[in-house]
Write a protein that holds these residues in place. Structure first.
Motif, PDB file in Angstrom:
ATOM      1  N   ASN A   1      -3.628   5.062   2.522  1.00  0.00           N
ATOM      2  CA  ASN A   1      -4.247   5.461   3.772  1.00  0.00           C
ATOM      3  C   ASN A   1      -5.753   5.258   3.649  1.00  0.00           C
ATOM      4  O   ASN A   1      -6.371   5.757   2.723  1.00  0.00           O
ATOM      5  CB  ASN A   1      -3.922   6.937   4.045  1.00  0.00           C
ATOM      6  CG  ASN A   1      -4.448   7.396   5.375  1.00  0.00           C
ATOM      7  OD1 ASN A   1      -5.425   6.868   5.886  1.00  0.00           O
ATOM      8  ND2 ASN A   1      -3.816   8.392   5.939  1.00  0.00           N
ATOM      9  N   GLN A   2      -6.340   4.567   4.548  1.00  0.00           N
ATOM     10  CA  GLN A   2      -7.769   4.260   4.481  1.00  0.00           C
ATOM     11  C   GLN A   2      -8.660   5.480   4.653  1.00  0.00           C
ATOM     12  O   GLN A   2      -9.842   5.421   4.364  1.00  0.00           O
ATOM     13  CB  GLN A   2      -8.127   3.200   5.538  1.00  0.00           C
ATOM     14  CG  GLN A   2      -7.379   1.898   5.384  1.00  0.00           C
ATOM     15  CD  GLN A   2      -7.592   1.254   4.023  1.00  0.00           C
ATOM     16  OE1 GLN A   2      -8.646   1.368   3.433  1.00  0.00           O
ATOM     17  NE2 GLN A   2      -6.567   0.581   3.517  1.00  0.00           N
ATOM     18  N   ASP A   3      -8.110   6.599   5.102  1.00  0.00           N
ATOM     19  CA  ASP A   3      -8.913   7.800   5.317  1.00  0.00           C
ATOM     20  C   ASP A   3      -9.281   8.504   4.014  1.00  0.00           C
ATOM     21  O   ASP A   3     -10.159   9.351   3.991  1.00  0.00           O
ATOM     22  CB  ASP A   3      -8.175   8.787   6.222  1.00  0.00           C
ATOM     23  CG  ASP A   3      -8.000   8.237   7.629  1.00  0.00           C
ATOM     24  OD1 ASP A   3      -8.738   7.312   7.989  1.00  0.00           O
ATOM     25  OD2 ASP A   3      -7.121   8.734   8.346  1.00  0.00           O
ATOM     26  N   PHE A   4      -8.596   8.196   2.930  1.00  0.00           N
ATOM     27  CA  PHE A   4      -8.844   8.851   1.657  1.00  0.00           C
ATOM     28  C   PHE A   4      -9.335   7.821   0.645  1.00  0.00           C
ATOM     29  O   PHE A   4      -8.785   6.740   0.539  1.00  0.00           O
ATOM     30  CB  PHE A   4      -7.558   9.494   1.120  1.00  0.00           C
ATOM     31  CG  PHE A   4      -6.996  10.539   2.023  1.00  0.00           C
ATOM     32  CD1 PHE A   4      -7.546  11.808   2.060  1.00  0.00           C
ATOM     33  CD2 PHE A   4      -5.908  10.264   2.836  1.00  0.00           C
ATOM     34  CE1 PHE A   4      -7.031  12.784   2.893  1.00  0.00           C
ATOM     35  CE2 PHE A   4      -5.388  11.227   3.674  1.00  0.00           C
ATOM     36  CZ  PHE A   4      -5.953  12.491   3.707  1.00  0.00           C
TER      37      PHE A   4
ATOM     38  N   VAL B   1       2.075   6.222  -3.491  1.00  0.00           N
ATOM     39  CA  VAL B   1       1.030   5.204  -3.357  1.00  0.00           C
ATOM     40  C   VAL B   1       1.004   4.420  -4.679  1.00  0.00           C
ATOM     41  O   VAL B   1       0.091   4.543  -5.486  1.00  0.00           O
ATOM     42  CB  VAL B   1      -0.342   5.844  -3.040  1.00  0.00           C
ATOM     43  CG1 VAL B   1      -1.378   4.779  -2.746  1.00  0.00           C
ATOM     44  CG2 VAL B   1      -0.238   6.795  -1.860  1.00  0.00           C
ATOM     45  N   LYS B   2       2.018   3.610  -4.882  1.00  0.00           N
ATOM     46  CA  LYS B   2       2.209   2.889  -6.150  1.00  0.00           C
ATOM     47  C   LYS B   2       1.020   2.013  -6.522  1.00  0.00           C
ATOM     48  O   LYS B   2       0.708   1.840  -7.694  1.00  0.00           O
ATOM     49  CB  LYS B   2       3.474   2.032  -6.089  1.00  0.00           C
ATOM     50  CG  LYS B   2       4.734   2.836  -6.024  1.00  0.00           C
ATOM     51  CD  LYS B   2       5.941   1.933  -5.899  1.00  0.00           C
ATOM     52  CE  LYS B   2       7.173   2.799  -5.710  1.00  0.00           C
ATOM     53  NZ  LYS B   2       8.330   2.044  -5.308  1.00  0.00           N
ATOM     54  N   GLU B   3       0.356   1.467  -5.527  1.00  0.00           N
ATOM     55  CA  GLU B   3      -0.746   0.555  -5.805  1.00  0.00           C
ATOM     56  C   GLU B   3      -1.947   1.243  -6.447  1.00  0.00           C
ATOM     57  O   GLU B   3      -2.834   0.577  -6.966  1.00  0.00           O
ATOM     58  CB  GLU B   3      -1.164  -0.210  -4.543  1.00  0.00           C
ATOM     59  CG  GLU B   3      -1.570   0.661  -3.371  1.00  0.00           C
ATOM     60  CD  GLU B   3      -0.427   0.977  -2.416  1.00  0.00           C
ATOM     61  OE1 GLU B   3       0.649   1.421  -2.853  1.00  0.00           O
ATOM     62  OE2 GLU B   3      -0.624   0.796  -1.202  1.00  0.00           O
TER      63      GLU B   3
ATOM     64  N   HIS C   1      -6.946  17.338  -8.730  1.00  0.00           N
ATOM     65  CA  HIS C   1      -5.505  17.586  -8.559  1.00  0.00           C
ATOM     66  C   HIS C   1      -5.082  17.001  -7.216  1.00  0.00           C
ATOM     67  O   HIS C   1      -5.477  17.484  -6.162  1.00  0.00           O
ATOM     68  CB  HIS C   1      -5.258  19.100  -8.602  1.00  0.00           C
ATOM     69  CG  HIS C   1      -3.827  19.495  -8.552  1.00  0.00           C
ATOM     70  ND1 HIS C   1      -3.454  20.796  -8.291  1.00  0.00           N
ATOM     71  CD2 HIS C   1      -2.680  18.808  -8.731  1.00  0.00           C
ATOM     72  CE1 HIS C   1      -2.131  20.875  -8.313  1.00  0.00           C
ATOM     73  NE2 HIS C   1      -1.644  19.679  -8.570  1.00  0.00           N
ATOM     74  N   LEU C   2      -4.316  15.921  -7.268  1.00  0.00           N
ATOM     75  CA  LEU C   2      -3.872  15.228  -6.062  1.00  0.00           C
ATOM     76  C   LEU C   2      -2.391  15.494  -5.828  1.00  0.00           C
ATOM     77  O   LEU C   2      -1.606  15.524  -6.780  1.00  0.00           O
ATOM     78  CB  LEU C   2      -4.072  13.712  -6.199  1.00  0.00           C
ATOM     79  CG  LEU C   2      -5.471  13.135  -6.070  1.00  0.00           C
ATOM     80  CD1 LEU C   2      -6.387  13.599  -7.177  1.00  0.00           C
ATOM     81  CD2 LEU C   2      -5.407  11.622  -6.047  1.00  0.00           C
ATOM     82  N   ASP C   3      -2.028  15.680  -4.592  1.00  0.00           N
ATOM     83  CA  ASP C   3      -0.624  15.795  -4.203  1.00  0.00           C
ATOM     84  C   ASP C   3      -0.398  14.775  -3.092  1.00  0.00           C
ATOM     85  O   ASP C   3      -0.881  14.931  -1.980  1.00  0.00           O
ATOM     86  CB  ASP C   3      -0.309  17.203  -3.707  1.00  0.00           C
ATOM     87  CG  ASP C   3       1.165  17.417  -3.403  1.00  0.00           C
ATOM     88  OD1 ASP C   3       1.856  16.441  -3.011  1.00  0.00           O
ATOM     89  OD2 ASP C   3       1.639  18.554  -3.538  1.00  0.00           O
ATOM     90  N   LEU C   4       0.343  13.717  -3.422  1.00  0.00           N
ATOM     91  CA  LEU C   4       0.520  12.601  -2.488  1.00  0.00           C
ATOM     92  C   LEU C   4       1.839  12.674  -1.725  1.00  0.00           C
ATOM     93  O   LEU C   4       2.247  11.692  -1.103  1.00  0.00           O
ATOM     94  CB  LEU C   4       0.416  11.273  -3.252  1.00  0.00           C
ATOM     95  CG  LEU C   4      -0.852  11.109  -4.093  1.00  0.00           C
ATOM     96  CD1 LEU C   4      -0.884   9.725  -4.731  1.00  0.00           C
ATOM     97  CD2 LEU C   4      -2.097  11.363  -3.282  1.00  0.00           C
ATOM     98  N   TYR C   5       2.491  13.820  -1.753  1.00  0.00           N
ATOM     99  CA  TYR C   5       3.792  13.986  -1.118  1.00  0.00           C
ATOM    100  C   TYR C   5       3.787  13.565   0.346  1.00  0.00           C
ATOM    101  O   TYR C   5       4.708  12.928   0.827  1.00  0.00           O
ATOM    102  CB  TYR C   5       4.248  15.445  -1.246  1.00  0.00           C
ATOM    103  CG  TYR C   5       5.604  15.713  -0.640  1.00  0.00           C
ATOM    104  CD1 TYR C   5       6.757  15.276  -1.279  1.00  0.00           C
ATOM    105  CD2 TYR C   5       5.730  16.401   0.565  1.00  0.00           C
ATOM    106  CE1 TYR C   5       8.009  15.517  -0.743  1.00  0.00           C
ATOM    107  CE2 TYR C   5       6.979  16.646   1.105  1.00  0.00           C
ATOM    108  CZ  TYR C   5       8.112  16.204   0.456  1.00  0.00           C
ATOM    109  OH  TYR C   5       9.349  16.439   0.997  1.00  0.00           O
TER     110      TYR C   5
END
Length: 149
Positions: free
Chosen positions: A86-89, A109-111, A76-80
């Motif tokens: 972000n390279q950290d994730f 994060v459309k890509e 379950h991801l929440d990209l809000y």
């Protein structure tokens, strides 16, 4: 596209559970809607369908939460809070996993959005009423629309 109208949280969870019973490892579900539209509530239904026993809550501050179901994992991801990749994730690992990946605020994060996915648009239409539109994108999901009742 399928549209459901719910009158309370329990009905929203039930629609999520209906969809969840059709999902298989590797499936990706994108959740869109304003704040408090019911995205996490809908995810609770998906979790219920696959046998998640833990309480599902919003991963807003942690970005990702993992929940083990009877046979596979719900990511379950929440990209809000993200603004671009972000390279950290290593979010790609969750999206391309052998579990089910549910993404709130996917267009941050459309890509990362795969070519095939299920899009669930939730809209608050009253104090607790919601309109839930489920769209199946790609050949992988073409048969699910007919099965979802």
């Amino acid at each position: 596209m399928k549209t459901f109208i719910t009158k309370n949280q329990e009905e929203t969870i039930a629609v999520g559970e209906k969809l969840g019973k059709l999902l298989k490892p590797g499936d990706v579900v994108l959740l869109t809607g304003d704040l408090s539209a019911g995205k996490t509530t809908f995810t609770k239904g998906i979790g219920k369908a696959i046998g998640v026993k833990k309480i599902i809550n919003s991963p807003t501050f942690t970005i990702v939460k993992e929940y083990r179901g009877d046979e596979f994992t719900l990511y379950h991801l929440d990209l809000y809070r993200l603004d671009g990749l972000n390279q950290d994730f290593d979010l790609e690992e969750y999206i391309q996993s052998d579990g089910i990946c549910v993404i709130e605020w996917p267009y941050q994060v459309k890509e990362l959005i795969p070519d095939e996915y299920i899009k669930v648009s939730l809209k608050l239409t009253g104090e607790s009423n919601r309109s839930i539109e489920i769209t199946f994108v790609g050949d992988h999901y073409k048969d699910l629309e007919e099965v979802l009742k």
